[in-house]
Design a protein around this motif. Structure first.
Motif, PDB file in Angstrom:
ATOM      1  N   ILE A 119      -7.728   4.967  28.202  1.00  0.00           N
ATOM      2  CA  ILE A 119      -6.364   5.473  28.340  1.00  0.00           C
ATOM      3  C   ILE A 119      -5.547   5.194  27.084  1.00  0.00           C
ATOM      4  CG2 ILE A 119      -4.201   5.177  29.611  1.00  0.00           C
ATOM      5  CD1 ILE A 119      -5.867   4.599  32.091  1.00  0.00           C
ATOM      6  N   LEU A 120      -5.723   4.010  26.497  1.00  0.00           N
ATOM      7  CA  LEU A 120      -4.951   3.634  25.311  1.00  0.00           C
ATOM      8  C   LEU A 120      -5.446   4.340  24.064  1.00  0.00           C
ATOM      9  CD1 LEU A 120      -4.608  -0.198  25.979  1.00  0.00           C
ATOM     10  CD2 LEU A 120      -2.829   1.533  26.209  1.00  0.00           C
ATOM     11  N   GLY A 121      -6.697   4.753  24.058  1.00  0.00           N
ATOM     12  CA  GLY A 121      -7.234   5.480  22.911  1.00  0.00           C
ATOM     13  C   GLY A 121      -7.346   4.604  21.675  1.00  0.00           C
ATOM     14  N   ASN A 122      -6.757   5.069  20.577  1.00  0.00           N
ATOM     15  CA  ASN A 122      -6.871   4.377  19.293  1.00  0.00           C
ATOM     16  C   ASN A 122      -5.717   3.422  19.009  1.00  0.00           C
ATOM     17  OD1 ASN A 122      -9.255   5.807  18.632  1.00  0.00           O
ATOM     18  ND2 ASN A 122      -8.054   7.554  17.891  1.00  0.00           N
ATOM     19  N   ARG A 123      -4.881   3.160  20.003  1.00  0.00           N
ATOM     20  CA  ARG A 123      -3.761   2.236  19.801  1.00  0.00           C
ATOM     21  C   ARG A 123      -4.291   0.811  19.699  1.00  0.00           C
ATOM     22  NH1 ARG A 123       1.074   3.738  23.883  1.00  0.00           N
ATOM     23  NH2 ARG A 123       2.010   2.045  22.659  1.00  0.00           N
ATOM     24  N   THR A 124      -3.998   0.167  18.567  1.00  0.00           N
ATOM     25  CA  THR A 124      -4.531  -1.173  18.313  1.00  0.00           C
ATOM     26  C   THR A 124      -3.449  -2.228  18.166  1.00  0.00           C
ATOM     27  OG1 THR A 124      -4.608  -0.721  15.927  1.00  0.00           O
ATOM     28  CG2 THR A 124      -6.600  -0.251  17.210  1.00  0.00           C
ATOM     29  N   ASP A 125      -2.185  -1.876  18.404  1.00  0.00           N
ATOM     30  CA  ASP A 125      -1.124  -2.874  18.275  1.00  0.00           C
ATOM     31  C   ASP A 125      -1.238  -3.905  19.387  1.00  0.00           C
ATOM     32  OD1 ASP A 125       1.189  -1.850  20.470  1.00  0.00           O
ATOM     33  OD2 ASP A 125      -0.152  -0.296  19.706  1.00  0.00           O
ATOM     34  N   ALA A 126      -0.601  -5.059  19.172  1.00  0.00           N
ATOM     35  CA  ALA A 126      -0.740  -6.186  20.096  1.00  0.00           C
ATOM     36  C   ALA A 126      -0.232  -5.848  21.496  1.00  0.00           C
ATOM     37  CB  ALA A 126       0.004  -7.400  19.536  1.00  0.00           C
ATOM     38  N   ALA A 127       0.866  -5.101  21.577  1.00  0.00           N
ATOM     39  CA  ALA A 127       1.435  -4.760  22.883  1.00  0.00           C
ATOM     40  C   ALA A 127       0.483  -3.872  23.680  1.00  0.00           C
ATOM     41  CB  ALA A 127       2.785  -4.064  22.708  1.00  0.00           C
ATOM     42  N   SER A 128      -0.117  -2.901  23.015  1.00  0.00           N
ATOM     43  CA  SER A 128      -1.053  -2.005  23.701  1.00  0.00           C
ATOM     44  C   SER A 128      -2.291  -2.762  24.171  1.00  0.00           C
ATOM     45  CB  SER A 128      -1.463  -0.859  22.778  1.00  0.00           C
ATOM     46  OG  SER A 128      -0.343  -0.046  22.455  1.00  0.00           O
ATOM     47  N   ILE A 168       3.712  -2.947  32.239  1.00  0.00           N
ATOM     48  CA  ILE A 168       3.114  -1.787  31.579  1.00  0.00           C
ATOM     49  C   ILE A 168       4.189  -0.953  30.881  1.00  0.00           C
ATOM     50  CG2 ILE A 168       1.896   0.391  31.953  1.00  0.00           C
ATOM     51  CD1 ILE A 168       0.465  -0.981  34.316  1.00  0.00           C
ATOM     52  N   SER A 169       5.318  -0.770  31.553  1.00  0.00           N
ATOM     53  CA  SER A 169       6.402   0.040  30.983  1.00  0.00           C
ATOM     54  C   SER A 169       6.910  -0.549  29.687  1.00  0.00           C
ATOM     55  CB  SER A 169       7.547   0.156  31.993  1.00  0.00           C
ATOM     56  OG  SER A 169       7.121   0.769  33.185  1.00  0.00           O
ATOM     57  N   PHE A 170       7.142  -1.854  29.675  1.00  0.00           N
ATOM     58  CA  PHE A 170       7.677  -2.491  28.470  1.00  0.00           C
ATOM     59  C   PHE A 170       6.635  -2.568  27.354  1.00  0.00           C
ATOM     60  CE2 PHE A 170      10.920  -4.104  31.411  1.00  0.00           C
ATOM     61  CZ  PHE A 170      12.059  -3.874  30.653  1.00  0.00           C
ATOM     62  N   LEU A 171       5.375  -2.789  27.705  1.00  0.00           N
ATOM     63  CA  LEU A 171       4.340  -2.899  26.682  1.00  0.00           C
ATOM     64  C   LEU A 171       4.044  -1.566  26.018  1.00  0.00           C
ATOM     65  CD1 LEU A 171       1.871  -5.325  28.496  1.00  0.00           C
ATOM     66  CD2 LEU A 171       3.176  -5.815  26.419  1.00  0.00           C
TER      67      LEU A 171
END
Length: 219
Positions: A119-128, A168-171
């Motif tokens: 679902i997140l795909g290629n997002r690698t930031d700490a929040a994701s 989830i909303s905030f992250l």
């Protein structure tokens, strides 16, 4: 806020959220479960403050303070008051034994991490990368609603589910507008207060708060 400090605070708050959720599923004490909700509310407020300050949100302190008061003080107090009024301190109507509950919680946590990746795909930031914790809270909240029979512990599961959705909303968004979070939090607070009153009335009229014993509705 430095990147290292941000990542450390994010790991601490999300770790505390997941730990309290697992302990809520595992335990049988109603008072202990409500106490864990207090810690969960503190962790959620800390998560919101951390993400908001890192994103430069001006209202981060206000939103975090609102969540702290409502989720770590008002809601647990209302639930504890209802539990004491009806004299319920332990869960006696769980549908499965503690070992099965803990195995189910572990399986759902692994499932949350498995489904969050695609679902997140290629997002690698700490929040994701922390989003699976929020998904775990949602699944563990549903698990508690499924396996517990007491109205009080089912309410704990509902609040755990709500905390997971908020996390989830905030992250994923870096924070919600204050008016949106205010409306959602007050809606949940209203639900908790109404259900607290209904639980007390249910105990007075039926002599128990076991949801499984309610076979049909009466006028």
């Amino acid at each position: 806020m430095s990147t290292d400090l941000y990542q450390q605070l994010l790991a601490t708050t999300t770790g505390l959220l997941l730990l309290t959720a697992v302990l809520q599923v595992w335990g049988r004490s109603t008072v202990r479960a409500i106490g864990l909700l207090v810690l969960q509310g503190v962790a959620l407020a800390g998560l919101v403050l951390t993400v908001g300050l890192h994103a430069g949100e001006g209202s981060a302190l206000v939103v975090a303070g609102l969540l702290l008061v409502v989720k770590a003080v008002v809601m647990p107090w209302a639930m504890l008051r209802s539990a004491r009024l009806i004299g319920v301190t332990r869960e006696h109507s769980s549908r499965v034994n503690p070992a099965v509950e803990l195995i189910g919680a572990a399986g759902l946590t692994l499932l949350a991490y498995a489904v969050s990746g695609p679902i997140l795909g290629n997002r690698t930031d700490a929040a994701s990368q922390a989003v699976p914790v929020g998904v775990s809270l949602v699944l563990l909240g549903f698990w508690q609603l499924l396996v517990r029979g007491s109205a009080i512990t089912q309410l704990v599961g509902f609040l755990m589910l709500d905390n997971g959705i908020a996390a989830i909303s905030f992250l994923t968004s870096g924070g919600l507008p204050l008016v949106v979070e205010l409306g959602a939090t007050l809606d949940v607070l209203l639900v908790v207060l109404i259900l607290g009153v209904l639980v007390v009335r249910m105990q007075a009229e039926q002599g128990h708060i076991d949801i499984s014993e309610l076979r049909e509705l009466h006028d």
